[in-house]
Motif scaffolding. Structure first.
Motif, PDB file in Angstrom:
ATOM      1  N   VAL A   1     -10.378   6.014  11.414  1.00 59.46           N
ATOM      2  CA  VAL A   1     -11.418   6.367  10.447  1.00 59.46           C
ATOM      3  C   VAL A   1     -11.131   5.726   9.094  1.00 59.46           C
ATOM      4  O   VAL A   1     -12.004   5.171   8.434  1.00 59.46           O
ATOM      5  CB  VAL A   1     -11.520   7.897  10.308  1.00 59.46           C
ATOM      6  CG1 VAL A   1     -12.387   8.286   9.101  1.00 59.46           C
ATOM      7  CG2 VAL A   1     -12.088   8.508  11.590  1.00 59.46           C
ATOM      8  N   GLU A   2      -9.859   5.768   8.688  1.00 57.89           N
ATOM      9  CA  GLU A   2      -9.476   5.189   7.398  1.00 57.89           C
ATOM     10  C   GLU A   2      -9.667   3.675   7.375  1.00 57.89           C
ATOM     11  O   GLU A   2     -10.155   3.112   6.386  1.00 57.89           O
ATOM     12  CB  GLU A   2      -8.024   5.535   7.099  1.00 57.89           C
ATOM     13  CG  GLU A   2      -7.539   5.014   5.756  1.00 57.89           C
ATOM     14  CD  GLU A   2      -6.090   5.360   5.499  1.00 57.89           C
ATOM     15  OE1 GLU A   2      -5.481   4.736   4.600  1.00 57.89           O
ATOM     16  OE2 GLU A   2      -5.553   6.234   6.207  1.00 57.89           O
ATOM     17  N   GLN A   3      -9.300   3.018   8.472  1.00 57.06           N
ATOM     18  CA  GLN A   3      -9.418   1.563   8.534  1.00 57.06           C
ATOM     19  C   GLN A   3     -10.869   1.113   8.576  1.00 57.06           C
ATOM     20  O   GLN A   3     -11.235   0.068   8.012  1.00 57.06           O
ATOM     21  CB  GLN A   3      -8.673   1.016   9.763  1.00 57.06           C
ATOM     22  CG  GLN A   3      -7.149   1.097   9.636  1.00 57.06           C
ATOM     23  CD  GLN A   3      -6.447   0.646  10.904  1.00 57.06           C
ATOM     24  OE1 GLN A   3      -7.069   0.539  11.963  1.00 57.06           O
ATOM     25  NE2 GLN A   3      -5.134   0.416  10.802  1.00 57.06           N
ATOM     26  N   ASN A   4     -11.709   1.891   9.240  1.00 55.91           N
ATOM     27  CA  ASN A   4     -13.110   1.491   9.401  1.00 55.91           C
ATOM     28  C   ASN A   4     -14.032   2.153   8.374  1.00 55.91           C
ATOM     29  O   ASN A   4     -15.237   1.895   8.402  1.00 55.91           O
ATOM     30  CB  ASN A   4     -13.593   1.825  10.823  1.00 55.91           C
ATOM     31  CG  ASN A   4     -12.925   0.948  11.876  1.00 55.91           C
ATOM     32  OD1 ASN A   4     -13.378  -0.150  12.160  1.00 55.91           O
ATOM     33  ND2 ASN A   4     -11.818   1.456  12.450  1.00 55.91           N
ATOM     34  N   GLN A   5     -13.459   2.976   7.482  1.00 54.02           N
ATOM     35  CA  GLN A   5     -14.192   3.621   6.401  1.00 54.02           C
ATOM     36  C   GLN A   5     -15.433   4.360   6.891  1.00 54.02           C
ATOM     37  O   GLN A   5     -16.519   4.254   6.336  1.00 54.02           O
ATOM     38  CB  GLN A   5     -14.592   2.570   5.355  1.00 54.02           C
ATOM     39  CG  GLN A   5     -13.401   1.917   4.702  1.00 54.02           C
ATOM     40  CD  GLN A   5     -13.780   0.921   3.632  1.00 54.02           C
ATOM     41  OE1 GLN A   5     -14.969   0.557   3.473  1.00 54.02           O
ATOM     42  NE2 GLN A   5     -12.792   0.488   2.866  1.00 54.02           N
TER      43      GLN A   5
END
Length: 307
Positions: free
Chosen positions: A292-296
């Protein structure tokens, strides 16, 4: 002919006739290792002596040791091919897009294949230097010893056979001289003659000489026989010692093989330790948060529709 010579000749002659044997057959060894064995040669034509039985055992052992070395060579090839296949597999980029803790675990698993390939290469190298090569080296030394002993005893037996032939030839010559002497003696009884008396003297000298020749040949035969017996005993004991040494060498190198095999298993197990540790840390929640963090995701949320 003097009395001792005559007695010796008669003893040899009548002993051979009464027993129906040759001079060689009169000699019989009581030790089972050196006497005749109830075993036929490959053609089934004659009995093998005790020495030959031991020699055949050694020659068979030499061939077996060669086959063992060939077996280890095939084992080495299998290890080398296996290591090559593992290394090749570790380079294939399958599932390389996996991320997070699972991706890290997968990457370590592929790396463990390369480590395992290295372990098997070292195993194959040690098999060659510590098992296969020593077996072949010992076999070569063993082969030289066998040839030396075989030729040595064969030479002695050939010499003994020659001495026996000389005895038989001298015995025949003596019989012919005695027959000639008897014939001339009979002629003298029929007709007195100075010439016949002279011929008898010559025949008697030749008969005496033939008797002396026979005794000399018997003497030489007995010397050769004694030496052959002593060398056969000594060489047979040496063959027995070499057989013990051969078995010990094989046992030692098979123990070395099993030790290397256990060592390889231990190293292979160590290549999986890091994989096991990472598997314990696999966390799907952490992986989801990282993704989730990497793909925002979640930056733009849907809003309520107002009328």
């Amino acid at each position: 002919m003097n009395v001792p010579t005559f007695n010796a000749i008669q003893t040899v002659k009548y002993t051979l006739q009464s027993r129906g044997k040759t001079a060689v057959q009169l000699f019989r060894m009581e030790d089972v290792k050196f006497g005749e064995a109830d075993k036929k040669d490959p053609q089934g034509t004659s009995c093998l002596t005790g020495f030959e039985v031991l020699l055949q055992k050694q020659l068979k052992g030499k061939q077996i040791q060669k086959e063992m070395a060939e077996f280890i060579r095939e084992r080495i090839k299998i290890e080398e091919e296996y290591a090559k296949s593992l290394s090749k597999l570790s380079q294939i980029p399958l599932a390389s897009q996996e991320e997070g803790t699972v991706g890290e675990c997968w990457a370590q698993l592929k790396k463990s294949l390369e480590d395992e390939a290295e372990v098997h290469l070292k195993f194959s190298s040690k098999l060659q230097s510590e098992v296969e090569k020593p077996l072949l080296t010992f076999r070569e030394h063993f082969k030289k010893d066998m040839k030396r002993y075989e030729h040595h005893i064969a030479d002695l037996r050939k010499q003994l056979g020659g001495r026996h032939a000389s005895v038989e030839k001298a015995r025949k010559a003596l019989a012919d001289r005695q027959k000639d002497l008897e014939l001339k003696t009979q002629q003298l009884e029929i007709k007195l003659s100075n010439k016949i008396e002279e011929d008898i003297k010559k025949a008697r000298r030749k008969s005496t000489q033939a008797g002396d020749d026979l005794m000399r040949c018997v003497d030489l035969y007995n010397q050769s026989q004694s030496r052959w017996f002593e060398e056969t005993v000594t060489t047979s004991l040496e063959l027995e010692r070499l057989e013990v040494e051969r078995v010990e060498v094989i046992r030692h190198h098979l123990c070395q093989y099993t030790a290397l095999r256990h060592e390889t298993d231990m190293f292979n197990q160590s290549t999986m330790e890091r994989v096991d540790q990472l598997l314990q840390g696999v966390d799907p929640i952490k992986d989801r948060e990282l993704w989730v963090e990497q793909n925002q995701t979640g930056e733009i949320r849907p809003v309520n529709v107002e009328i």
